[in-house]
Design a protein around this motif. Structure first.
Motif, PDB file in Angstrom:
ATOM      1  N   ASN A  32     -55.418 -38.964   8.397  1.00  0.00           N
ATOM      2  CA  ASN A  32     -55.538 -39.650   7.207  1.00  0.00           C
ATOM      3  C   ASN A  32     -54.945 -41.153   7.575  1.00  0.00           C
ATOM      4  N   ILE A  33     -55.970 -42.076   7.485  1.00  0.00           N
ATOM      5  CA  ILE A  33     -55.665 -43.482   7.973  1.00  0.00           C
ATOM      6  C   ILE A  33     -54.524 -44.283   7.134  1.00  0.00           C
ATOM      7  N   SER A  34     -54.533 -43.961   6.003  1.00  0.00           N
ATOM      8  CA  SER A  34     -53.219 -44.721   5.302  1.00  0.00           C
ATOM      9  C   SER A  34     -51.931 -44.172   5.751  1.00  0.00           C
ATOM     10  N   ASP A  35     -52.004 -42.987   6.005  1.00  0.00           N
ATOM     11  CA  ASP A  35     -50.678 -42.110   6.614  1.00  0.00           C
ATOM     12  C   ASP A  35     -50.419 -42.856   7.986  1.00  0.00           C
ATOM     13  N   LEU A  36     -51.441 -42.865   8.729  1.00  0.00           N
ATOM     14  CA  LEU A  36     -51.265 -43.450  10.004  1.00  0.00           C
ATOM     15  C   LEU A  36     -50.836 -44.980  10.189  1.00  0.00           C
ATOM     16  N   VAL A  37     -51.518 -45.915   9.059  1.00  0.00           N
ATOM     17  CA  VAL A  37     -50.861 -46.950   8.901  1.00  0.00           C
ATOM     18  C   VAL A  37     -49.382 -47.111   8.469  1.00  0.00           C
TER      19      VAL A  37
END
Lengths: 309, 309
Positions: B2-7
Motif C-alpha cells: 500500500n503506497i500511502s502506508d509506505l509514504v
C-alpha cells in the motif's frame, strides 16, 4: 558559404572543409539540414572503431600506433577525441592532441577533439554527425576515442562498429570491481604495456572473467609506445569486422547508430521548441507549488505536444 | 504493498520505507505515478545541497563532516551518493559508502548511493525523484554528492539549491585548465586539506580567477578529516541560502529542478513508447540505406508523434 562546395572540398580531402563541416554540426548551425542532406548520399562506407579505457592506460599512444598501422595499409583515418569535459579533467586530452601532432602533416589523417561540456545530450548529438562528416569525406576508418568515465564509453559503444577496451597492468582495483561492465562493452581487448610486470595477470583475469560469462573475445598484447602488437590489433579488428558482417550484426549496429542520431535530433528539437515555447516552465511552476505531481505534469506536457499547442 | 502506508511510514522516519520508495523510483515501478502523487503534498521543504569535486579531494570525509555539523543543529539529513558508474571507476564510491557507516546507526541520517550505468538519462531521471522522496519523508537537508566527471556535476547543479565545489592542494593542472567551468558551477568553494602545503596557492588562484570574472563566491578552508572548518561551511551555506531567498533565485532554481524532472519523465515515456512502437527503427533503416538524411528522419518521427501514429 556554399554547402555543396564545402562537401565537395571535404570529399577531395581538404582538411579545412572537413573541419568547417564538423564545426557547423557542433554549433548546430542553421544550415545543418542542408549539410546532412548533402552528406547523406556519400555515407555508409567508413568503419567506425571506438577506443576506450581508464586514464593512464596509454590510450593516446595506442591510438597513435593504430593510426600508423592503418596508414601503412593506405587507409585514410579520421579521429574524434571525445572530451568528457569535466571542469576537473579539462586538460586531460590536451596532451593527447599535442602528441598526435606527429600525424598532423599527414593528409590521410584528420584529428578532431570534441568537447561538449554542459551541453545536455551534447555528445549524443554531435558525435554521430561528426562521424557522418568523416564518412562522407571518404575516410576509410573513423576512430572515436574517449577516456572511460561515466556515460561517455557507453555512448561510444552505441556509435562504433567495433569497440576496443584498453587495459594495462597497475591500474588498480577499479577495473576488477566492474568486470561485467567491461565485458559488455568490449569487442576486442588490448592489454597495453605488455612488457611490464603484471601484464599477464591482467590477461589471466580477463580470461577467467570471460570463462565465467561464457564469452570469448580476443585479447591483444601491445607495447604502444614501441609499436609492438600493432599488426595483431589490426588483424583482430579485421576479424571482428568480418564476423560482424557474416552474422548480420554490422547492419544492426549501424541501424542502432542511425536510430541514436535520429532520436538525438528529434529530442533536441523538442527541447528547443515544443517543450519550452510549450508549457514546461508553467507546469514546473505548478509542480513547485504542489498543485501537480511531476507525472501529471509530464502527461500534460506530452498532451500539449500531441495536440500541437 | 500500500503506497500511502509506505509514504506514511517514510514520513515517520522509517528508513526501510524510505529505501523502498527510492527503489520504486529507480526501477521505474508501475506504481510510480501513485508514489509521486502521494509524495507531492509533503514536498517543498528540504534544502538541496550538491557537493562535487575531483577524485582524491576528500569528498567523502567532507560529506561526513558536513553531515555531523548539520546533525549537531538537529537537522535530519539524507545523502544521495551519485555513482557516475564507469566500468573503470566501478569501485570508486564504495569506500565512501563504507566510511559513511559511522552515520549508519543514526536515525536522523539516510544514505543511499545511486548507480545508473548504461541507463540513458538514468541520473536525470532518478535523482530528482529520489530527492522528492527524501523531501517528503521530512529530511531537512538533502546532500547530493558526486565525483566531478563528465556530465554528472552539471546534473547536480541542475538539482541543487546550493552547489559546493571541493578543491584541495596537489590535484594537478586539470583544475587550472578549466577555470571557467568551475566558477560557473560553484556557489561555495571548499579548499580541503587546508593544512597542507599548497592550500593557500589554491585559494589565491581561486581569488584571482574570480577577480578576472568579476565574481565573488565564498571560499571555506577545511581539514575535513579533523572536522576543521565545519562551522564555517555551515555558515557559508546558510548565507548562500539566505541570499538565494532574498533575490528570488531559490524559487527559480526549484522551478528549474521541477522542469528537469518533468522533462525527464516525458522523455522517458516518449522513448519507451512512442519512439519505439513508433517509427524510429524503420526510419533508422532508411537513414542507413541513405534514402533519408537524419534530419528528415527526425522530422518524420516528430510528425508521427504529433499525429499519434
Amino acid at each position: 558559404m556554399n554547402i555543396s562546395d564545402l562537401v565537395g572540398q571535404a570529399r577531395e580531402g581538404q582538411p579545412r572543409a572537413v573541419a568547417k563541416l564538423i564545426s557547423l554540426v557542433e554549433d548546430a548551425h542553421p544550415s545543418l539540414r542542408e549539410v546532412a542532406a548533402a552528406l547523406t548520399p556519400h555515407t555508409g562506407r567508413a568503419r567506425v572503431i571506438g577506443l576506450t579505457g581508464p586514464p593512464g592506460v596509454g590510450k593516446s599512444s595506442s591510438t597513435s600506433m593504430l593510426l600508423s598501422a592503418l596508414r601503412k595499409e593506405g587507409k585514410r583515418v579520421g579521429v574524434l577525441a571525445i572530451d568528457p569535459s569535466s571542469p576537473f579533467s579539462g586538460g586531460a586530452l590536451l596532451g593527447d592532441r599535442i602528441r598526435m601532432t606527429e600525424h598532423a602533416t599527414d593528409p590521410g589523417v584528420f584529428i578532431r577533439s570534441m568537447a561538449t561540456r554542459g551541453h545536455l545530450g551534447g555528445l549524443a548529438w554531435a558525435t554521430p554527425q561528426a562521424v557522418r562528416v568523416l564518412d562522407a569525406a571518404g575516410f576509410d576508418v573513423v576512430l572515436i576515442e574517449t577516456v572511460g568515465v561515466g556515460q561517455s564509453e557507453v555512448d561510444v559503444v552505441r556509435l562504433a562498429d567495433t569497440t576496443v577496451v584498453l587495459l594495462a597492468p597497475g591500474m588498480g582495483d577499479g577495473v576488477q570491481a566492474a568486470k561485467a561492465g567491461i565485458l559488455e562493452i568490449a569487442d576486442v581487448f588490448v592489454v597495453n604495456k605488455a612488457d611490464r610486470e603484471g601484464a599477464e595477470t591482467v590477461v589471466r583475469n580477463l580470461k577467467q572473467m570471460m570463462a565465467m560469462a561464457h564469452e570469448e573475445k580476443p585479447i591483444v598484447r601491445t607495447v604502444a609506445t614501441r609499436g609492438q602488437g600493432a599488426e595483431d590489433l589490426v588483424r583482430a579488428l579485421g576479424e571482428h569486422r568480418d564476423r560482424l558482417e557474416a552474422c548480420g550484426e554490422l547492419s544492426r549496429r549501424r541501424r542502432r547508430r542511425a536510430a541514436s542520431e535520429v532520436e538525438a535530433i528529434a529530442l533536441r528539437r523538442l527541447r528547443a521548441t515544443d517543450f519550452h515555447t510549450g508549457r514546461l516552465d508553467e507546469l514546473a511552476g505548478q509542480v513547485v507549488d504542489r498543485r501537480l505531481d511531476p507525472y501529471a505534469a509530464a502527461d500534460a506536457l506530452l498532451a500539449a505536444l500531441r495536440s500541437g499547442q
